[in-house]
Design a protein around this motif. Structure first.
Motif, PDB file in Angstrom:
ATOM      1  N   THR A   1      26.533  11.622-100.131  1.00 19.71           N
ATOM      2  CA  THR A   1      27.749  11.092 -99.553  1.00 19.71           C
ATOM      3  C   THR A   1      27.710   9.586 -99.329  1.00 19.71           C
ATOM      4  O   THR A   1      28.624   9.041 -98.744  1.00 19.71           O
ATOM      5  CB  THR A   1      28.068  11.795 -98.224  1.00 19.71           C
TER       6      THR A   1
ATOM      7  N   TRP B   1      37.163   8.488 -98.347  1.00 15.88           N
ATOM      8  CA  TRP B   1      36.142   8.412 -99.396  1.00 15.88           C
ATOM      9  C   TRP B   1      36.195   9.656-100.259  1.00 15.88           C
ATOM     10  O   TRP B   1      36.596  10.718 -99.799  1.00 15.88           O
ATOM     11  CB  TRP B   1      34.739   8.282 -98.791  1.00 15.88           C
ATOM     12  N   SER B   2      35.766   9.526-101.514  1.00 14.47           N
ATOM     13  CA  SER B   2      35.757  10.668-102.419  1.00 14.47           C
ATOM     14  C   SER B   2      34.730  10.445-103.524  1.00 14.47           C
ATOM     15  O   SER B   2      34.367   9.318-103.823  1.00 14.47           O
ATOM     16  CB  SER B   2      37.124  10.839-103.070  1.00 14.47           C
ATOM     17  N   HIS B   3      34.334  11.543-104.128  1.00 11.06           N
ATOM     18  CA  HIS B   3      33.555  11.426-105.351  1.00 11.06           C
ATOM     19  C   HIS B   3      34.504  10.988-106.451  1.00 11.06           C
ATOM     20  O   HIS B   3      35.713  11.186-106.369  1.00 11.06           O
ATOM     21  CB  HIS B   3      32.911  12.765-105.714  1.00 11.06           C
TER      22      HIS B   3
ATOM     23  N   ARG C   1      28.345  12.605-108.877  1.00 10.96           N
ATOM     24  CA  ARG C   1      28.290  13.130-107.509  1.00 10.96           C
ATOM     25  C   ARG C   1      27.245  12.418-106.653  1.00 10.96           C
ATOM     26  O   ARG C   1      26.922  12.866-105.571  1.00 10.96           O
ATOM     27  CB  ARG C   1      28.002  14.620-107.547  1.00 10.96           C
TER      28      ARG C   1
ATOM     29  N   GLN D   1      30.099   7.922-103.355  1.00 11.45           N
ATOM     30  CA  GLN D   1      31.538   8.040-103.164  1.00 11.45           C
ATOM     31  C   GLN D   1      32.203   6.676-103.262  1.00 11.45           C
ATOM     32  O   GLN D   1      31.597   5.649-102.969  1.00 11.45           O
ATOM     33  CB  GLN D   1      31.839   8.649-101.801  1.00 11.45           C
TER      34      GLN D   1
END
Length: 101
Positions: free
Chosen positions: A25, A75-77, A83, A86
């Protein structure tokens, strides 16, 4: 009271499975090779438009087709970064493509 063997194994397994999820993350490092190659910035307003003339202020990660979370998430991948890290909602990179819809 000492935990029995099954409880210990369950707790140890759960802890080991949680570590990779936490490690994945972290935000993209803007100085990483991939980020530099793509011109990624956590803030779309900081993109060098001389280097990336297709950039427009309205473009940001959350309205890109590679964003993998809800548009409101901070936030995001991202498919461009895998993966391992982020990207920021208001970020941008040269791979930006308008999300359908």
């Amino acid at each position: 009271m000492q935990p029995n063997r099954r409880i210990f194994i369950f707790q140890a397994t759960t802890a080991c499975l949680a570590v990779p999820a936490i490690a994945q993350t972290a935000p993209v490092d803007e100085t990483s090779d991939t980020a530099v190659a793509l011109g990624y910035k956590h803030d779309t307003a900081l993109v060098d438009t001389a280097k990336f003339p297709k950039h427009q202020a309205s473009q940001h990660c959350a309205n890109c087709q590679f964003w993998q979370a809800k548009p409101t998430d901070a936030w995001s991948h991202c498919a461009m970064f895998g993966r391992k890290a982020q990207v920021a909602n208001k970020g941008w990179c040269n791979a930006w493509v308008k999300a359908p819809g």
